[in-house]
Structures are given as structure tokens and as C-alpha cells.
Design a protein around this motif. Structure first.
Motif, PDB file in Angstrom:
ATOM      1  N   VAL A 101      24.221  -8.023  41.248  1.00 39.23           N
ATOM      2  CA  VAL A 101      23.104  -8.978  41.302  1.00 39.23           C
ATOM      3  C   VAL A 101      22.751  -9.307  42.754  1.00 39.23           C
ATOM      4  N   ALA A 102      23.777  -9.588  43.549  1.00 34.75           N
ATOM      5  CA  ALA A 102      23.557  -9.948  44.954  1.00 34.75           C
ATOM      6  C   ALA A 102      22.935  -8.798  45.744  1.00 34.75           C
ATOM      7  N   ALA A 103      23.248  -7.574  45.370  1.00 35.77           N
ATOM      8  CA  ALA A 103      22.747  -6.402  46.090  1.00 35.77           C
ATOM      9  C   ALA A 103      21.321  -6.034  45.704  1.00 35.77           C
ATOM     10  N   SER A 104      20.826  -6.592  44.612  1.00 36.73           N
ATOM     11  CA  SER A 104      19.464  -6.303  44.172  1.00 36.73           C
ATOM     12  C   SER A 104      18.460  -6.989  45.101  1.00 36.73           C
ATOM     13  N   ASP A 105      17.256  -6.470  45.140  1.00 39.22           N
ATOM     14  CA  ASP A 105      16.229  -7.046  46.003  1.00 39.22           C
ATOM     15  C   ASP A 105      15.714  -8.376  45.448  1.00 39.22           C
ATOM     16  N   ILE A 106      15.597  -8.438  44.140  1.00 39.43           N
ATOM     17  CA  ILE A 106      15.139  -9.636  43.443  1.00 39.43           C
ATOM     18  C   ILE A 106      16.066  -9.852  42.258  1.00 39.43           C
ATOM     19  N   ALA A 107      16.346 -11.097  41.919  1.00 39.23           N
ATOM     20  CA  ALA A 107      17.202 -11.373  40.764  1.00 39.23           C
ATOM     21  C   ALA A 107      16.614 -12.499  39.918  1.00 39.23           C
ATOM     22  N   LEU A 108      16.439 -12.206  38.641  1.00 37.77           N
ATOM     23  CA  LEU A 108      16.016 -13.210  37.674  1.00 37.77           C
ATOM     24  C   LEU A 108      17.207 -13.529  36.785  1.00 37.77           C
ATOM     25  N   CYS A 109      17.301 -14.765  36.331  1.00 43.04           N
ATOM     26  CA  CYS A 109      18.359 -15.079  35.368  1.00 43.04           C
ATOM     27  C   CYS A 109      17.890 -16.168  34.425  1.00 43.04           C
ATOM     28  N   THR A 110      18.595 -16.311  33.321  1.00 44.70           N
ATOM     29  CA  THR A 110      18.273 -17.352  32.349  1.00 44.70           C
ATOM     30  C   THR A 110      19.142 -18.581  32.601  1.00 44.70           C
ATOM     31  N   THR A 111      18.781 -19.662  31.957  1.00 43.46           N
ATOM     32  CA  THR A 111      19.499 -20.924  32.122  1.00 43.46           C
ATOM     33  C   THR A 111      20.935 -20.849  31.626  1.00 43.46           C
ATOM     34  N   ARG A 112      21.248 -19.890  30.771  1.00 43.55           N
ATOM     35  CA  ARG A 112      22.610 -19.771  30.248  1.00 43.55           C
ATOM     36  C   ARG A 112      23.462 -18.767  31.029  1.00 43.55           C
ATOM     37  N   SER A 113      22.981 -18.348  32.167  1.00 45.36           N
ATOM     38  CA  SER A 113      23.718 -17.379  32.984  1.00 45.36           C
ATOM     39  C   SER A 113      24.727 -18.076  33.899  1.00 45.36           C
ATOM     40  N   SER A 114      25.764 -17.329  34.276  1.00 43.72           N
ATOM     41  CA  SER A 114      26.750 -17.830  35.237  1.00 43.72           C
ATOM     42  C   SER A 114      27.243 -16.672  36.089  1.00 43.72           C
ATOM     43  N   THR A 127      22.956   3.174  47.866  1.00 40.85           N
ATOM     44  CA  THR A 127      21.843   3.764  47.120  1.00 40.85           C
ATOM     45  C   THR A 127      20.790   2.708  46.808  1.00 40.85           C
ATOM     46  N   MET A 128      21.236   1.505  46.491  1.00 42.58           N
ATOM     47  CA  MET A 128      20.311   0.416  46.201  1.00 42.58           C
ATOM     48  C   MET A 128      19.523   0.020  47.449  1.00 42.58           C
ATOM     49  N   ILE A 129      20.210  -0.038  48.580  1.00 41.22           N
ATOM     50  CA  ILE A 129      19.537  -0.376  49.841  1.00 41.22           C
ATOM     51  C   ILE A 129      18.535   0.712  50.218  1.00 41.22           C
ATOM     52  N   ASP A 130      18.938   1.976  50.079  1.00 36.02           N
ATOM     53  CA  ASP A 130      18.100   3.099  50.489  1.00 36.02           C
ATOM     54  C   ASP A 130      16.981   3.404  49.499  1.00 36.02           C
ATOM     55  N   CYS A 131      17.050   2.866  48.298  1.00 33.52           N
ATOM     56  CA  CYS A 131      16.013   3.117  47.300  1.00 33.52           C
ATOM     57  C   CYS A 131      14.667   2.634  47.849  1.00 33.52           C
ATOM     58  N   PRO A 132      13.630   3.464  47.802  1.00 36.75           N
ATOM     59  CA  PRO A 132      12.352   3.107  48.423  1.00 36.75           C
ATOM     60  C   PRO A 132      11.537   2.047  47.688  1.00 36.75           C
ATOM     61  N   ILE A 133      11.964   1.660  46.486  1.00 37.32           N
ATOM     62  CA  ILE A 133      11.245   0.641  45.726  1.00 37.32           C
ATOM     63  C   ILE A 133      12.198  -0.498  45.368  1.00 37.32           C
ATOM     64  N   PRO A 134      11.667  -1.705  45.144  1.00 40.59           N
ATOM     65  CA  PRO A 134      12.539  -2.849  44.856  1.00 40.59           C
ATOM     66  C   PRO A 134      13.293  -2.737  43.552  1.00 40.59           C
ATOM     67  N   ILE A 135      14.529  -3.250  43.569  1.00 39.60           N
ATOM     68  CA  ILE A 135      15.389  -3.273  42.391  1.00 39.60           C
ATOM     69  C   ILE A 135      15.530  -4.716  41.935  1.00 39.60           C
ATOM     70  N   ILE A 136      15.250  -4.951  40.667  1.00 37.43           N
ATOM     71  CA  ILE A 136      15.248  -6.293  40.100  1.00 37.43           C
ATOM     72  C   ILE A 136      16.389  -6.435  39.103  1.00 37.43           C
ATOM     73  N   ALA A 137      17.347  -7.314  39.385  1.00 34.82           N
ATOM     74  CA  ALA A 137      18.435  -7.591  38.448  1.00 34.82           C
ATOM     75  C   ALA A 137      17.987  -8.700  37.501  1.00 34.82           C
ATOM     76  N   CYS A 138      18.219  -8.519  36.218  1.00 31.51           N
ATOM     77  CA  CYS A 138      17.823  -9.510  35.219  1.00 31.51           C
ATOM     78  C   CYS A 138      19.050  -9.898  34.399  1.00 31.51           C
ATOM     79  N   VAL A 139      19.522 -11.115  34.573  1.00 32.97           N
ATOM     80  CA  VAL A 139      20.784 -11.561  33.996  1.00 32.97           C
ATOM     81  C   VAL A 139      20.547 -12.597  32.907  1.00 32.97           C
TER      82      VAL A 139
END
Length: 271
Positions: free
Chosen positions: A129-142, A105-117
């Protein structure tokens, strides 16, 4: 900043409705989906997987939207599947079937999906997160795939991870269960950008605003081809890329974009 009414979606089933909360709201041309149960470490239960599939499909079908943001409340983005469900034989197949459906569903979605961690993303949470088109994260993420520690190798999380990260880093994560930090995730390709925690919301707004200024028709065409060409050999990719560029030129928004550049004005998109 994000403004709008928050809709609380309570998925009934499971032990209590409060364990299956997803908050959503729409801001101009972006749609935010928030995993909102930090008490369960935002596990991806059957109900949550079904809800995510539904929300992403609905948002993708909304022609006023140009991006989807996936985020969470609490210090854990998502700890992955509900391990209690995985001990029930009747639910095991459904868990993984829905997880695969969500990825498609994420791949077929016609607009980008942004994961924010902003915290921990583990197992299928890391897969999200890996399956999202774009991923943002903070310095305290793992990020980690700790299934091997429990005797359940993270085979499906390894699928998108191995397609966005270096093979050696993914193998390290899969075979040891050890987490990597934000800088390692950036260096090896899991995330697009790392920011300070207090700047994450501003970065989300900045990113969705930039995407919101583009043509949806062009974005959709581009995303579809992007995923198709990944599986092609390079010569086939170029051959198909030639065709898609010509198809792109036929779009009204492309004609408008080129004309606006020549006339030195801002384009007026139809989508």
C-alpha cells in the motif's frame, strides 16, 4: 463500473494452484490486479510476488493503459509474506529479493498504481500500500507492521512507510506491532482517501476515469521525475524541475493541451 472478461492466472508451484490465484481484467484504459485467495489471507508468496512483477510490467508496457489498480478479495488485503516460506532457508533470500524487485517495478512503472484496501493490510501487505502511487481505503480498513511480535522486525515495510508517513507514526507501528485505523492512515499520509465500503468501487471508477482523461506521455514524465526529486535536496530538485518542465513543454500532448485551453476546447491527446 468495471466490465470485461476476468482472466484467472493460476501459478503452479507451491502446494496447490488455488493458493496462488491472481485475477486480472482490463477496463478501457485501466488494469485491475486482484489478490484472490482470502483463505490464505492473500499472502505474498514467492509465486504471487513473481506474478505481481509480471502483471505490472506487462500493464506498464501496454500503451493503451493509464493506471493500474491493486485490490483483493476477502476481508484481508494482504497479510504479508508467506511465513512458511520464511522458515525454509533456501527460500528466504528469494522472498526478499523478489519483494525488492516488486517495489522497484512499481516505482519504474510508467503509469500510476492505485492500491484499494477494504480490510487488513499487514507487514509486506502494508508495504504494498505504501509503495503505491495512490491508495484508497474503506472505513473498516486497518494497517500494521506486526513482524516485531514474531521476532522478525518489519524493516523492508518500514522503507516506503517512512517515506510517506510521519516518522513517529511509523516508529509506533514498527516497534509495537499495533495497527492503525483508516482515519489514522489518512491523517498520517499512508492513504489518499477514505470511503465507505459500499462506495469503494465507484471511487475506483471515478479515479481511474479521471486519470484516463490525461495524457499518458505527460503522466509518465511526471511520475519519473516525482520519484527522482524525492531523493534530491530541495535546491537540486528545483534545478532539475526547471529542466523537466522545459522537457514537458516539448511534448506534443503539452502543446495540444495549451492550445486547446487557448481555443477553449477539450484536448485531443496522442497518448
Amino acid at each position: 463500473m468495471w466490465k470485461s472478461v476476468v482472466h484467472h492466472l493460476f501459478r503452479n508451484q507451491s502446494s496447490s494452484a488455488s493458493e496462488n490465484v491472481i485475477n486480472t481484467f482490463k477496463d478501457i484504459n485501466s488494469y485491475r490486479i486482484t489478490l484472490s485467495n482470502p483463505k490464505t489471507r492473500n499472502i505474498l508468496s514467492i509465486d504471487i510476488l513473481q506474478s505481481l512483477i509480471e502483471e505490472i510490467k506487462n500493464a506498464g508496457n501496454d500503451l493503451s493503459l493509464k493506471s493500474i489498480v491493486l485490490c483483493s478479495n476477502g476481508s484481508v488485503f494482504s497479510a504479508g509474506h508467506d511465513l512458511n516460506e520464511l522458515t525454509i532457508q533456501e527460500k528466504q533470500k528469494k522472498v526478499f529479493s523478489l519483494a525488492t524487485k516488486l517495489m522497484n517495478t512499481m516505482i519504474d512503472c510508467p503509469i500510476p498504481i492505485i492500491a484499494c484496501v477494504d480490510g487488513i493490510a499487514a507487514a509486506s501487505g502494508c508495504q504494498l500500500v505504501a509503495a503505491s502511487d495512490i491508495a484508497l481505503c474503506t472505513t473498516r480498513s486497518s494497517f500494521s507492521t506486526p513482524g516485531v511480535n514474531l521476532g522478525l522486525f518489519c524493516s523492508t515495510p518500514g522503507i516506503p512507510l517512512s517515506r510517506v508517513m510521519s516518522k513517529k507514526t511509523v516508529s509506533y507501528m514498527l516497534f509495537t506491532g499495533i495497527s492503525i485505523n483508516a482515519e489514522e492512515a489518512l491523517r498520517t499520509g499512508l492513504v489518499s482517501k477514505v470511503v465507505q465500503p459500499e462506495k469503494l468501487d465507484d471511487e475506483i471508477t471515478k479515479l481511474t476515469s479521471m486519470i484516463g482523461q490525461k495524457s499518458r506521455d505527460v503522466i509518465t514524465l511526471g511520475k519519473q521525475f516525482f520519484y527522482k526529486q524525492i531523493d534530491d535536496n530541495i535546491k537540486s530538485a528545483y534545478k532539475n524541475g526547471e529542466k523537466i518542465m522545459l522537457k514537458n513543454l516539448e511534448l506534443d500532448d503539452c502543446k495540444e493541451g495549451l492550445q486547446s485551453f487557448i481555443e477553449k476546447r477539450k484536448p485531443s491527446w496522442s497518448s
